[in-house]
Design an enzyme around this catalytic site. Structure first.
Site, mmCIF file in Angstrom:
data_model
loop_
_atom_site.group_PDB
_atom_site.id
_atom_site.type_symbol
_atom_site.label_atom_id
_atom_site.label_comp_id
_atom_site.label_asym_id
_atom_site.label_seq_id
_atom_site.Cartn_x
_atom_site.Cartn_y
_atom_site.Cartn_z
ATOM 1 N N SER A 96 16.535 -43.833 -50.834
ATOM 2 C CA SER A 96 16.114 -42.608 -50.857
ATOM 3 C C SER A 96 16.048 -41.885 -49.564
ATOM 4 O O SER A 96 17.034 -42.023 -48.811
ATOM 5 C CB SER A 96 14.733 -42.543 -51.615
ATOM 6 N N ASP A 193 19.092 -38.946 -61.787
ATOM 7 C CA ASP A 193 18.828 -38.735 -60.455
ATOM 8 C C ASP A 193 19.415 -37.685 -60.186
ATOM 9 O O ASP A 193 20.600 -37.631 -60.004
ATOM 10 C CB ASP A 193 18.733 -39.833 -59.764
ATOM 11 N N HIS A 223 15.405 -42.211 -60.783
ATOM 12 C CA HIS A 223 15.108 -42.372 -59.167
ATOM 13 C C HIS A 223 13.950 -43.149 -59.360
ATOM 14 O O HIS A 223 12.808 -42.802 -59.692
ATOM 15 C CB HIS A 223 14.990 -41.114 -58.529
#
Length: 252
Positions: A96, A193, A223
């Protein structure tokens, strides 16, 4: 600060090392959240990992975090011998926002002539502040991360730079026009995502710049769905990631 993970069994020879950068949208997260995964990497692969406890936005916006990540890489490379690390097998990794910081740090290392990286592992990377991809425009209410989350994240990370064309590519690696000279790369993305398309786009552009890339987009995922480790697709993701590191480091 840096937390170092070493295998419980003594290492016979210099082993690969990873600078790991945790996720959390540039604003949250700690070194603790990745401890279980890093412990499994260390034991199964016999490697050393330095997990970076970098400063977070909004109190410390860009470039505070990435400067600390680059400093951690410099420290690891400088102390490789004492840590039992092979200086020719140092990688950088993160999920991320951590992947965004990892990608930015890899660009910084390239531009500054070192330390040399043999690999970058970018899991569900957050690399583009412009928020213009199809997935970013479409996934406005997906679990854990959605378009409003991304806007909030970049706004606080970039501060006064947010919404301008003056954002440096160390902050948002997708803005880098020349991706040549970067190490072999692993990119993973999740189907539902908003970050999916920027990760895929970054991977494709790396390939077009002559970088060797392994790219995965996991179906039926969102995600952070790896936080459900018992799910079959999460197990597949974890296995593929470990095997990619094994190959990258030339481990048997």
């Amino acid at each position: 600060g840096v937390r170092v993970y070493r295998p419980s069994t003594p290492m016979v020879s210099p082993s690969p090392g990873i600078v790991f950068i945790h996720g959390g949208g540039f604003m949250t997260g700690t070194v603790d959240q990745s401890a279980a995964m890093l412990g499994s990497w260390v034991e199964s692969l016999g490697i050393v990992i330095a997990s970076v406890d970098y400063r977070l936005a909004p109190e410390d916006p860009y470039p505070a975090g990435i400067h600390e990540c680059y400093a951690a890489l410099v420290w690891l490379a400088a102390n490789a011998e004492g840590l039992g690390i092979d200086p020719d097998r140092i990688a950088i990794a993160g999920p991320s926002a951590g992947a965004g910081l990892a990608a930015g740090t890899a660009l910084m290392a390239r531009d500054r002539g070192g330390p040399a990286l043999c690999y970058q592992l970018l899991q569900i990377p957050e690399v583009d502040d412009r928020l213009e991809t199809w997935s970013m425009r479409t996934f406005t209410d997906t679990p854990i991360w959605n378009r409003p989350s991304a806007e909030w994240s970049w706004k606080h990370y970039l501060g006064d730079l947010y919404g301008s064309d003056d954002v440096p590519y160390y902050a948002a690696p997708s803005r880098c026009e020349d991706l040549s000279g970067l190490p072999p790369t692993f990119v993973s993305t999740m189907e539902f995502d908003p970050l999916r398309d920027e990760g895929i786009d970054y991977a494709v552009r790396l390939m077009q710049a002559g970088v060797s890339v392994e790219l995965h987009s996991f179906p039926g995922t969102f995600h952070g769905s790896a936080m459900v480790p018992g799910a079959r697709i999460s197990k597949q993701d974890a296995r593929i990631t470990r095997e990619a590191l094994r190959r990258a480091f030339g481990l048997s």
